[in-house]
Enzyme design. Structure first.
Site, PDB file in Angstrom:
ATOM      1  N   LYS A 146       0.826  -1.210   0.000  1.00 23.22           N
ATOM      2  CA  LYS A 146       0.000   0.000   0.000  1.00 23.22           C
ATOM      3  C   LYS A 146       0.864   1.265   0.000  1.00 23.22           C
ATOM      4  CE  LYS A 146      -4.083  -2.066   2.011  1.00 23.22           C
ATOM      5  NZ  LYS A 146      -3.777  -3.196   2.906  1.00 23.22           N
TER       6      LYS A 146
ATOM      7  N   CYS B 117      26.751 -18.205 -32.257  1.00 23.21           N
ATOM      8  CA  CYS B 117      26.074 -18.953 -31.179  1.00 23.21           C
ATOM      9  C   CYS B 117      26.552 -20.403 -31.154  1.00 23.21           C
ATOM     10  CB  CYS B 117      24.560 -18.913 -31.411  1.00 23.21           C
ATOM     11  SG  CYS B 117      23.662 -20.079 -30.373  1.00 23.21           S
TER      12      CYS B 117
ATOM     13  N   CYS C 114      23.491 -22.889 -32.172  1.00 28.98           N
ATOM     14  CA  CYS C 114      22.844 -22.895 -33.489  1.00 28.98           C
ATOM     15  C   CYS C 114      23.340 -24.070 -34.340  1.00 28.98           C
ATOM     16  CB  CYS C 114      23.127 -21.576 -34.214  1.00 28.98           C
ATOM     17  SG  CYS C 114      21.949 -20.261 -33.818  1.00 28.98           S
TER      18      CYS C 114
ATOM     19  N   HIS D 240      17.289 -19.655 -33.384  1.00 27.24           N
ATOM     20  CA  HIS D 240      17.974 -18.917 -32.318  1.00 27.24           C
ATOM     21  C   HIS D 240      17.068 -17.896 -31.625  1.00 27.24           C
ATOM     22  CE1 HIS D 240      21.627 -17.184 -30.473  1.00 27.24           C
ATOM     23  NE2 HIS D 240      21.068 -16.012 -30.676  1.00 27.24           N
TER      24      HIS D 240
ATOM     25  N   ASN E  68      17.384 -22.071 -17.464  1.00 26.92           N
ATOM     26  CA  ASN E  68      17.659 -20.700 -17.034  1.00 26.92           C
ATOM     27  C   ASN E  68      17.330 -19.817 -18.208  1.00 26.92           C
ATOM     28  OD1 ASN E  68      18.814 -21.336 -14.530  1.00 26.92           O
ATOM     29  ND2 ASN E  68      20.782 -21.774 -15.502  1.00 26.92           N
TER      30      ASN E  68
ATOM     31  N   GLY F  86      21.259 -15.950 -15.318  1.00 28.33           N
ATOM     32  CA  GLY F  86      22.504 -16.679 -15.531  1.00 28.33           C
ATOM     33  C   GLY F  86      22.555 -17.479 -16.818  1.00 28.33           C
TER      34      GLY F  86
ATOM     35  N   SER G 286      23.536 -18.263 -20.358  1.00 27.74           N
ATOM     36  CA  SER G 286      24.716 -17.786 -21.073  1.00 27.74           C
ATOM     37  C   SER G 286      24.373 -17.455 -22.520  1.00 27.74           C
ATOM     38  CB  SER G 286      25.796 -18.859 -21.027  1.00 27.74           C
ATOM     39  OG  SER G 286      25.318 -20.027 -21.663  1.00 27.74           O
TER      40      SER G 286
ATOM     41  N   HIS H  88      19.677 -18.554 -27.127  1.00 26.38           N
ATOM     42  CA  HIS H  88      19.189 -19.681 -27.928  1.00 26.38           C
ATOM     43  C   HIS H  88      18.351 -20.596 -27.014  1.00 26.38           C
ATOM     44  CE1 HIS H  88      19.746 -22.195 -31.643  1.00 26.38           C
ATOM     45  NE2 HIS H  88      19.048 -22.968 -30.834  1.00 26.38           N
TER      46      HIS H  88
ATOM     47  N   HIS I 201      17.089 -23.244 -24.855  1.00 26.01           N
ATOM     48  CA  HIS I 201      17.701 -24.502 -24.405  1.00 26.01           C
ATOM     49  C   HIS I 201      17.450 -24.728 -22.929  1.00 26.01           C
ATOM     50  CE1 HIS I 201      20.689 -21.521 -23.096  1.00 26.01           C
ATOM     51  NE2 HIS I 201      21.142 -22.422 -22.244  1.00 26.01           N
TER      52      HIS I 201
ATOM     53  N   GLN J 157      18.969 -27.368 -19.515  1.00 26.23           N
ATOM     54  CA  GLN J 157      20.080 -28.213 -19.105  1.00 26.23           C
ATOM     55  C   GLN J 157      19.545 -29.427 -18.357  1.00 26.23           C
ATOM     56  OE1 GLN J 157      23.665 -26.678 -17.443  1.00 26.23           O
ATOM     57  NE2 GLN J 157      23.030 -24.555 -17.734  1.00 26.23           N
TER      58      GLN J 157
ATOM     59  N   GLU K  83      11.722 -32.171  -0.623  1.00 32.46           N
ATOM     60  CA  GLU K  83      10.354 -32.379  -1.115  1.00 32.46           C
ATOM     61  C   GLU K  83       9.952 -33.845  -0.981  1.00 32.46           C
ATOM     62  OE1 GLU K  83       9.531 -30.695  -4.937  1.00 32.46           O
ATOM     63  OE2 GLU K  83      10.097 -28.675  -4.313  1.00 32.46           O
TER      64      GLU K  83
ATOM     65  N   HIS L 239       5.780 -32.245 -10.847  1.00 33.84           N
ATOM     66  CA  HIS L 239       5.440 -30.816 -10.919  1.00 33.84           C
ATOM     67  C   HIS L 239       6.579 -30.022 -11.535  1.00 33.84           C
ATOM     68  CE1 HIS L 239       7.340 -31.417  -6.958  1.00 33.84           C
ATOM     69  NE2 HIS L 239       7.785 -30.174  -7.076  1.00 33.84           N
TER      70      HIS L 239
ATOM     71  N   PHE M  24      15.536  -9.105  -4.898  1.00 33.19           N
ATOM     72  CA  PHE M  24      16.827  -9.617  -4.446  1.00 33.19           C
ATOM     73  C   PHE M  24      16.628 -10.360  -3.137  1.00 33.19           C
ATOM     74  CE2 PHE M  24      17.994  -5.970  -7.073  1.00 33.19           C
ATOM     75  CZ  PHE M  24      18.956  -6.528  -7.896  1.00 33.19           C
TER      76      PHE M  24
ATOM     77  N   GLU N 182      16.319 -11.889   4.257  1.00 32.04           N
ATOM     78  CA  GLU N 182      16.110 -13.150   3.532  1.00 32.04           C
ATOM     79  C   GLU N 182      17.324 -14.067   3.614  1.00 32.04           C
ATOM     80  OE1 GLU N 182      14.492 -11.373  -0.267  1.00 32.04           O
ATOM     81  OE2 GLU N 182      12.787 -12.004   0.965  1.00 32.04           O
TER      82      GLU N 182
ATOM     83  N   GLN O   4      10.946 -13.264   2.280  1.00 30.26           N
ATOM     84  CA  GLN O   4       9.863 -12.338   2.587  1.00 30.26           C
ATOM     85  C   GLN O   4       9.315 -11.807   1.284  1.00 30.26           C
ATOM     86  OE1 GLN O   4       9.966  -8.854   1.996  1.00 30.26           O
ATOM     87  NE2 GLN O   4       8.121  -8.298   3.111  1.00 30.26           N
TER      88      GLN O   4
HETATM   89  P1  H2U Z   1      23.136 -21.891 -19.581  1.00 34.52           P
HETATM   90  O1  H2U Z   1      22.810 -20.926 -20.660  1.00 34.52           O
HETATM   91  O2  H2U Z   1      21.949 -22.216 -18.707  1.00 34.52           O
HETATM   92  O3  H2U Z   1      24.345 -21.453 -18.819  1.00 34.52           O
HETATM   93  O4  H2U Z   1      23.506 -23.270 -20.294  1.00 34.52           O
HETATM   94  C1  H2U Z   1      24.452 -23.371 -21.307  1.00 34.52           C
HETATM   95  C2  H2U Z   1      25.371 -24.532 -21.022  1.00 34.52           C
HETATM   96  O5  H2U Z   1      26.087 -24.786 -22.228  1.00 34.52           O
HETATM   97  C3  H2U Z   1      26.411 -24.233 -19.951  1.00 34.52           C
HETATM   98  O6  H2U Z   1      26.244 -25.157 -18.894  1.00 34.52           O
HETATM   99  C4  H2U Z   1      27.384 -25.232 -21.911  1.00 34.52           C
HETATM  100  C5  H2U Z   1      27.753 -24.453 -20.654  1.00 34.52           C
HETATM  101  O7  H2U Z   1      28.636 -25.208 -19.877  1.00 34.52           O
HETATM  102  N1  H2U Z   1      28.261 -25.014 -23.058  1.00 34.52           N
HETATM  103  C6  H2U Z   1      28.705 -26.107 -23.778  1.00 34.52           C
HETATM  104  O8  H2U Z   1      28.444 -27.239 -23.409  1.00 34.52           O
HETATM  105  N2  H2U Z   1      29.455 -25.921 -24.898  1.00 34.52           N
HETATM  106  C7  H2U Z   1      29.836 -24.693 -25.358  1.00 34.52           C
HETATM  107  O9  H2U Z   1      30.465 -24.602 -26.392  1.00 34.52           O
HETATM  108  C8  H2U Z   1      29.500 -23.479 -24.593  1.00 34.52           C
HETATM  109  C9  H2U Z   1      28.585 -23.665 -23.415  1.00 34.52           C
HETATM  110 ZN    ZN Z   2      21.712 -19.957 -31.595  1.00 34.43          ZN
END
Ligand code: H2U
Ligand code: ZN
Length: 346
Positions: free
Chosen positions: A30, A52, A55, A115, A155, A161, A163, A166, A168, A170, A184, A298, A314, A319, A325
């Site tokens: 508020k 990239c 790609c 991409h 991510n 974070g 990188s 494109h 993707h 992990q 959990e 889930h 943040f 926290e 919070q």
């Molecule tokens: P993130 O964007 O969530 O960081 O995932 C990309 C992953 O791709 C990251 O764990 C891997 C990085 O180690 N990677 C490769 O395996 N080969 C590459 O040529 C660059 C990045």
């Molecule tokens: Zn790409």
């Protein structure tokens, strides 16, 4: 005399999945907001980027070239955090210095050769292809004798974070069940033992009936802001039916999962008219060969944005030292998400 209610007064909420508490301070929303609200139009990316590493046809860091893939593409992470051939061992000095070896495998899953896309911009059939690829990886990796847990996560956005834009995700899988799913698992098992029913089946039914924290739903899944959410627009996707993993879903349910992933991520993009950043991940049954009647499939979405493309939450101060919070109530967050269009940037 004032009567306690969740809309006006500070309170704490219990997370039955982890046993943790979160402080909610609804009275603070508020106060007048002094910060700037900046609109940052999402960057328009090319469908192919020659620099990239994800790609099709491009070379990755260790010199391997990606194939000219057309749908999804999976490879072993060139900078894997876990190694399959790490030697086994344990080091212990008294009760204070304890270390154990941990073996594992890390993979990267490209969602599309394009991409410029995000899950929110992919046709539902192609997201279904991603779901099927995750399933295949979960089964193949999970079948390895030394892999007992498979964590699939995405991510999205540099702020979280990622990188590379494109599209993707992990996969990190390892010998022992990591901390968060272990917590959990413990709470789901305890609930099942106490009540004779599944924690998340009961929770999904309760939220479907109440409606106040629902975001969207289809025949097989519901997306909601959990009662105990920490992140401002945190959500969970829950299967309506009791199922431990992707492997337990029918074809129709895998279609429905693709549908709800698409609809939820479009709503997210529409919230602040940006390509919405988040960390999301699937929580599935461990692959340790044991029966796990307590586990309910889930997906968690943990997005950091609070008020705009640039104002993020943040986890600092109280926290870090006490507990998480939030000011915005989960009910208000759900209401905002529910009101949005399922057409991207409509
Ligand atoms: P993130 O964007 O969530 O960081 O995932 C990309 C992953 O791709 C990251 O764990 C891997 C990085 O180690 N990677 C490769 O395996 N080969 C590459 O040529 C660059 C990045
Ligand atoms: Zn790409």
């Amino acid at each position: 005399m004032a009567v306690f209610n969740l809309e006006e007064y500070p309170h704490r909420r219990f997370n039955p999945l982890t046993g943790e508490w979160i402080l909610v301070s609804p009275h603070r929303t508020k106060r007048p907001w002094q910060g700037q609200v900046e609109r940052v139009p999402p960057e328009q990316l090319p469908s192919y980027d020659p620099t990239c590493y994800l790609c099709p046809g491009n070379e990755r860091a260790r010199g391997v070239r990606n194939p000219n893939y057309e749908k999804t593409f999976v490879f072993d992470n060139d900078f894997a955090a876990l190694l399959a051939d790490a030697p086994s061992g344990r080091i212990q000095v008294g009760d204070l210095l304890i270390a154990e070896s941990e073996r594992g495998i890390c993979r990267v899953v490209c969602f599309s050769p394009n991409h410029s896309l995000t899950l929110s911009q992919m046709p539902v059939e192609d997201i279904r292809g991603v779901v099927d690829t995750w399933l295949e990886e979960y089964e193949t990796l999970g079948a390895l004798p030394f892999i007992n847990y498979v964590q699939i996560f995405e991510n999205r956005g540099a702020i979280m974070g990622s990188s590379n834009p494109h599209p993707h995700s992990q996969i990190w899988c390892n010998e022992r069940i990591p901390q968060q799913p272990a917590l959990e698992q413990y709470h789901q098992a305890h609930y099942l033992a106490q009540k004779g029913s599944c924690l998340l089946c009961d929770y999904a039914a309760l939220e479907a009936a109440r409606g106040e924290r629902l975001v969207c739903e289809n025949s097989s899944f519901i997306a909601l802001v959990p009662f105990w959410a920490v992140w401002p627009f945190e959500t969970m996707i829950l299967s309506r039916r009791h199922a431990g993993s992707l492997a337990d879903f029918s074809e129709a349910e895998r279609d429905a999962l693709a549908d709800i992933l698409r609809r939820l991520t479009i709503r997210y993009d529409n919230l602040f008219e940006v390509s919405f950043p988040y960390t999301m991940g699937l929580h599935q049954c461990p692959t340790d060969g044991a029966p796990h009647p307590e586990w309910h499939f889930h997906v968690h979405f943990y997005p950091p944005l609070l008020r705009s493309a640039t104002v993020k939450k943040f986890m600092v101060g109280y926290e870090m030292l006490a507990n998480p919070q939030r000011d915005l109530t989960p009910e208000s967050a759900a209401e905002r998400l529910r009101a949005l269009s399922e057409v991207r940037f409509a």
